[in-house]
Design a protein around this motif. Structure first.
Motif, PDB file in Angstrom:
ATOM      1  N   ALA A 150       6.885 -12.690  -0.109  1.00 41.71           N
ATOM      2  CA  ALA A 150       6.777 -13.500  -1.325  1.00 41.71           C
ATOM      3  C   ALA A 150       6.141 -14.861  -1.076  1.00 41.71           C
ATOM      4  CB  ALA A 150       8.162 -13.678  -1.942  1.00 41.71           C
ATOM      5  N   ASN A 151       6.085 -15.292   0.178  1.00 42.58           N
ATOM      6  CA  ASN A 151       5.450 -16.564   0.527  1.00 42.58           C
ATOM      7  C   ASN A 151       4.031 -16.378   1.023  1.00 42.58           C
ATOM      8  OD1 ASN A 151       7.800 -18.170  -0.031  1.00 42.58           O
ATOM      9  ND2 ASN A 151       8.693 -17.421   1.889  1.00 42.58           N
ATOM     10  N   ASP A 152       3.501 -15.179   0.850  1.00 46.00           N
ATOM     11  CA  ASP A 152       2.142 -14.829   1.258  1.00 46.00           C
ATOM     12  C   ASP A 152       1.931 -14.883   2.765  1.00 46.00           C
ATOM     13  OD1 ASP A 152       1.217 -14.114  -1.212  1.00 46.00           O
ATOM     14  OD2 ASP A 152       0.353 -16.070  -1.684  1.00 46.00           O
ATOM     15  N   ASN A 153       3.001 -14.673   3.533  1.00 46.64           N
ATOM     16  CA  ASN A 153       2.868 -14.530   4.978  1.00 46.64           C
ATOM     17  C   ASN A 153       2.433 -13.104   5.279  1.00 46.64           C
ATOM     18  OD1 ASN A 153       3.865 -17.196   5.649  1.00 46.64           O
ATOM     19  ND2 ASN A 153       5.892 -16.440   5.044  1.00 46.64           N
ATOM     20  N   ILE A 154       1.418 -12.952   6.099  1.00 44.54           N
ATOM     21  CA  ILE A 154       0.854 -11.642   6.411  1.00 44.54           C
ATOM     22  C   ILE A 154       1.214 -11.247   7.837  1.00 44.54           C
ATOM     23  CG2 ILE A 154      -1.270 -10.287   6.602  1.00 44.54           C
ATOM     24  CD1 ILE A 154      -2.586 -12.226   4.654  1.00 44.54           C
ATOM     25  N   LYS A 155       1.697 -10.009   8.003  1.00 39.72           N
ATOM     26  CA  LYS A 155       1.965  -9.514   9.355  1.00 39.72           C
ATOM     27  C   LYS A 155       1.547  -8.055   9.467  1.00 39.72           C
ATOM     28  CE  LYS A 155       6.735  -7.770   9.249  1.00 39.72           C
ATOM     29  NZ  LYS A 155       8.064  -7.874   9.885  1.00 39.72           N
ATOM     30  N   LYS A 156       1.134  -7.668  10.663  1.00 38.74           N
ATOM     31  CA  LYS A 156       0.741  -6.291  10.918  1.00 38.74           C
ATOM     32  C   LYS A 156       1.994  -5.442  11.072  1.00 38.74           C
ATOM     33  CE  LYS A 156      -2.798  -5.701  13.599  1.00 38.74           C
ATOM     34  NZ  LYS A 156      -3.663  -5.610  14.806  1.00 38.74           N
ATOM     35  N   VAL A 157       2.024  -4.299  10.393  1.00 40.62           N
ATOM     36  CA  VAL A 157       3.194  -3.424  10.440  1.00 40.62           C
ATOM     37  C   VAL A 157       3.367  -2.825  11.830  1.00 40.62           C
ATOM     38  CG1 VAL A 157       4.100  -1.213   9.615  1.00 40.62           C
ATOM     39  CG2 VAL A 157       3.279  -2.916   7.978  1.00 40.62           C
ATOM     40  N   SER A 158       2.298  -2.335  12.435  1.00 45.91           N
ATOM     41  CA  SER A 158       2.392  -1.716  13.754  1.00 45.91           C
ATOM     42  C   SER A 158       1.072  -1.833  14.500  1.00 45.91           C
ATOM     43  CB  SER A 158       2.782  -0.238  13.630  1.00 45.91           C
ATOM     44  OG  SER A 158       2.740   0.413  14.877  1.00 45.91           O
ATOM     45  N   GLU A 159       1.168  -2.100  15.796  1.00 46.06           N
ATOM     46  CA  GLU A 159      -0.007  -2.114  16.665  1.00 46.06           C
ATOM     47  C   GLU A 159      -0.332  -0.715  17.162  1.00 46.06           C
ATOM     48  OE1 GLU A 159      -1.991  -4.492  17.418  1.00 46.06           O
ATOM     49  OE2 GLU A 159      -0.968  -6.396  16.998  1.00 46.06           O
ATOM     50  N   ASP A 160       0.593   0.221  16.973  1.00 48.18           N
ATOM     51  CA  ASP A 160       0.479   1.544  17.599  1.00 48.18           C
ATOM     52  C   ASP A 160       0.090   2.665  16.648  1.00 48.18           C
ATOM     53  OD1 ASP A 160       1.369   0.393  20.044  1.00 48.18           O
ATOM     54  OD2 ASP A 160       3.443   0.540  19.319  1.00 48.18           O
ATOM     55  N   VAL A 161       0.105   2.387  15.322  1.00 45.99           N
ATOM     56  CA  VAL A 161      -0.148   3.444  14.345  1.00 45.99           C
ATOM     57  C   VAL A 161      -1.240   3.015  13.367  1.00 45.99           C
ATOM     58  CG1 VAL A 161       0.851   4.902  12.547  1.00 45.99           C
ATOM     59  CG2 VAL A 161       2.240   4.230  14.516  1.00 45.99           C
ATOM     60  N   ASN A 162      -2.216   3.883  13.176  1.00 50.24           N
ATOM     61  CA  ASN A 162      -3.253   3.667  12.160  1.00 50.24           C
ATOM     62  C   ASN A 162      -2.859   4.387  10.876  1.00 50.24           C
ATOM     63  OD1 ASN A 162      -5.854   3.943  14.623  1.00 50.24           O
ATOM     64  ND2 ASN A 162      -5.032   2.085  13.727  1.00 50.24           N
ATOM     65  N   PRO A 163      -2.912   3.735   9.706  1.00 52.02           N
ATOM     66  CA  PRO A 163      -2.551   4.384   8.432  1.00 52.02           C
ATOM     67  C   PRO A 163      -3.741   5.121   7.832  1.00 52.02           C
ATOM     68  CG  PRO A 163      -3.097   2.110   8.041  1.00 52.02           C
ATOM     69  CD  PRO A 163      -3.261   2.320   9.531  1.00 52.02           C
ATOM     70  N   ASN A 164      -3.445   6.013   6.892  1.00 51.99           N
ATOM     71  CA  ASN A 164      -4.528   6.678   6.165  1.00 51.99           C
ATOM     72  C   ASN A 164      -4.655   6.180   4.731  1.00 51.99           C
ATOM     73  OD1 ASN A 164      -2.310   7.855   4.940  1.00 51.99           O
ATOM     74  ND2 ASN A 164      -3.029   9.964   5.146  1.00 51.99           N
ATOM     75  N   GLY A 165      -3.847   5.161   4.358  1.00 49.31           N
ATOM     76  CA  GLY A 165      -4.004   4.548   3.042  1.00 49.31           C
ATOM     77  C   GLY A 165      -3.052   5.031   1.979  1.00 49.31           C
ATOM     78  N   TYR A 166      -2.117   5.926   2.308  1.00 46.27           N
ATOM     79  CA  TYR A 166      -1.159   6.436   1.327  1.00 46.27           C
ATOM     80  C   TYR A 166       0.252   6.048   1.756  1.00 46.27           C
ATOM     81  CZ  TYR A 166      -5.087   9.325  -0.176  1.00 46.27           C
ATOM     82  OH  TYR A 166      -6.304   9.756  -0.613  1.00 46.27           O
ATOM     83  N   ALA A 167       1.048   5.483   0.838  1.00 49.40           N
ATOM     84  CA  ALA A 167       2.395   5.026   1.179  1.00 49.40           C
ATOM     85  C   ALA A 167       3.285   5.011  -0.051  1.00 49.40           C
ATOM     86  CB  ALA A 167       2.333   3.638   1.802  1.00 49.40           C
ATOM     87  N   ALA A 168       4.616   4.984   0.180  1.00 49.40           N
ATOM     88  CA  ALA A 168       5.609   4.868  -0.888  1.00 49.40           C
ATOM     89  C   ALA A 168       6.914   4.374  -0.277  1.00 49.40           C
ATOM     90  CB  ALA A 168       5.834   6.205  -1.594  1.00 49.40           C
TER      91      ALA A 168
END
Length: 476
Positions: A150-168
């Motif tokens: 909510a404060n617009d802080n950005i962090k990477k979810v994982s260094e080990d996994v590449n996403p394909n763009g679909y999530a829930a």
């Protein structure tokens, strides 16, 4: 004669009180402004559109010609900023700017009515897969998944996994299609992120890609639906409760061949069921299906275009207790349909341009008792923004008092504002009628919802208990 021909293109064959109107011809002529990424924010609809003077920029409409205007010419000239993937979070619009200059470089931007357009990050160019879940904002950039608070802080979810763009989201976790960074193939499987750690939830296909796509959380059923491919079937509907044992193929809809999956998509909530689009090529083609989360309860809702020909439903929008969508009933013209989750209640709502097969629909969003759609209905004008006014009788949630009040934004990521002269208390109920939250409406008319994504009923009660209102609220 020219005026008569122009009107002939846009006169709709109305069923009941529905009608369609061109909101504004932003780019006159056959090319059109190509409105995209429609998003409802506060009490208006925002979108990306182009004209020959300013190029592609951020626009806004209140549903009227006069109230449809460019938010700002961020990059002067004919190219524009090219805003993409507009997503509402934390009472702001987030979007990816595909083009840039020195003053406004390409990257991730925000917009709100107070501060206007602001650059959030130049380091995350061409972001995609923008979405909200668990009161966070997520996006894909540089082959990684990122989280924004909510404060617009950005962090990477994982260094080990590449996403394909679909999530829930599910039970406070984020489920998404992913693959190990170290992998030499693109075998995407189902992963889970709990806010700290990313783990493999289930290998959908041990010998190839699991094809994890189109993830959708059902608040009514407490499960995530998605399309997946295992070693015995191609793309079919899957469901998960967030555990490995509770993740399984829901049904083999297109069973004629291992290579002929049903390719399920457009999962959408309808009461305590989920409606989606799937294909049984041998018998019914691409049509609407409905499920209660069990194999026995997963079935064809209606064969709109009878036989093996497809009606190809698309752009499913939930609004006021119904789902609206576009489909081909067999006449090949532009048809708006609706469903209440029953076969008899799945019916043609409006023929947008009777007799014309020149039609293209890019995007659609519901607001109040209307649908806003980016479409090309004929040869001229080109693709522009239209509004379909629905019959007033379609409203399923109405105020309990005669005094008018409204809440916004809706859908919301958790923050609501109440427009009412009477301040008081509020109650939030889930679809079963269970009270999940109550409290006092803030002095700033704000309510902070604590709820998973889904459909809820909000009740507001004035301090003297004489004014009561009820609303259907969608939490994204």
């Amino acid at each position: 004669m020219k005026k008569i021909n122009f009107l002939a293109i846009f006169l709709a064959q109305m069923i009941g009180a529905q009608s369609i109107n061109l909101i504004k011809d932003i780019y006159p002529g056959v090319q059109g402004s190509s409105p995209q990424y429609l998003a409802k924010y506060i009490d208006k609809v925002y979108f990306s559109a182009s004209n020959p003077i300013s190029g592609s920029e951020l626009w806004v409409t209140d549903g009227t010609t006069e109230g449809t205007q460019m938010v700002g010419d961020q990059i002067p000239g004919t190219n524009g900023q090219v805003p993409a993937s507009l997503t509402v979070f934390n009472n702001k619009i987030y979007y990816s700017s595909l083009l840039g200059d020195t003053a406004s470089p390409s990257g991730l931007y925000t917009y709100d009515v107070t501060n206007g357009v602001k650059l959030l990050s130049e380091n995350h160019k061409w972001s995609s897969g923008l979405m909200t879940a668990n009161n966070k904002f997520y996006f894909n950039a540089n082959n990684f998944l990122y989280e924004v608070d909510a404060n617009d802080n950005i962090k990477k979810v994982s260094e080990d996994v590449n996403p394909n763009g679909y999530a829930a989201a599910l039970n406070g976790k984020l489920l998404f299609g992913g693959r190990p960074v170290s992998s030499t193939n693109y075998y995407y499987q189902l992963y889970s992120y709990d806010g700290t750690t990313t783990t493999l939830l289930k290998t959908i296909n041990p010998t190839n890609t699991g094809g994890v796509q189109n993830l959708f959380y059902s608040s009514a059923l407490g499960k995530v639906f998605f399309s997946g491919s295992d070693s015995t079937t191609s793309s079919e509907p899957w469901v998960t409760d967030g555990t490995e044992a509770g993740t399984f193929r829901l049904k083999d809809i297109s069973s004629a061949s291992i290579y002929s999956g049903s390719s399920p998509s457009d999962f959408t909530q309808m009461g305590d069921k989920v409606i989606f689009v799937a294909s049984d090529f041998a018998t019914t083609g691409t049509e609407l299906y409905i499920t209660d989360g069990t194999e026995a309860g997963t079935k064809l809702l209606k064969d709109i275009n009878p036989g093996s020909s497809s009606s190809s439903p698309s752009k499913l929008i939930s609004l006021n207790g119904k789902i609206y969508f576009f489909a081909n009933g067999g006449s090949n013209d532009a048809q708006l349909w609706e469903t209440d989750g029953t076969a008899d209640g799945t019916k043609l709502t409006l023929k947008l341009n009777p007799g014309s097969t020149t039609f293209y629909l890019a995007d659609m969003v519901g607001k109040d008792n209307a649908l806003y759609l980016s479409a090309k209905l004929g040869v001229s004008p080109g693709q522009e923004l239209y509004k379909v006014n629905l019959a007033q009788g379609d409203l399923s949630v109405t105020p309990l008092s005669s005094k008018k009040s409204s809440v916004y934004p809706n859908p919301t990521t958790g923050e609501l504002f109440v427009e009412s002269n009477a301040k008081g208390n509020f109650e939030v109920y889930d679809f079963t009628g269970k009270l999940i939250q109550k409290g006092k409406i803030g002095t700033d008319s704000k309510i902070n919802l604590i709820a998973e994504p889904g459909i809820y009923q909000l009740k507001t009660i004035s301090e003297n208990a004489k004014e009561k209102n009820a609303y259907k609220i969608i939490v994204k």
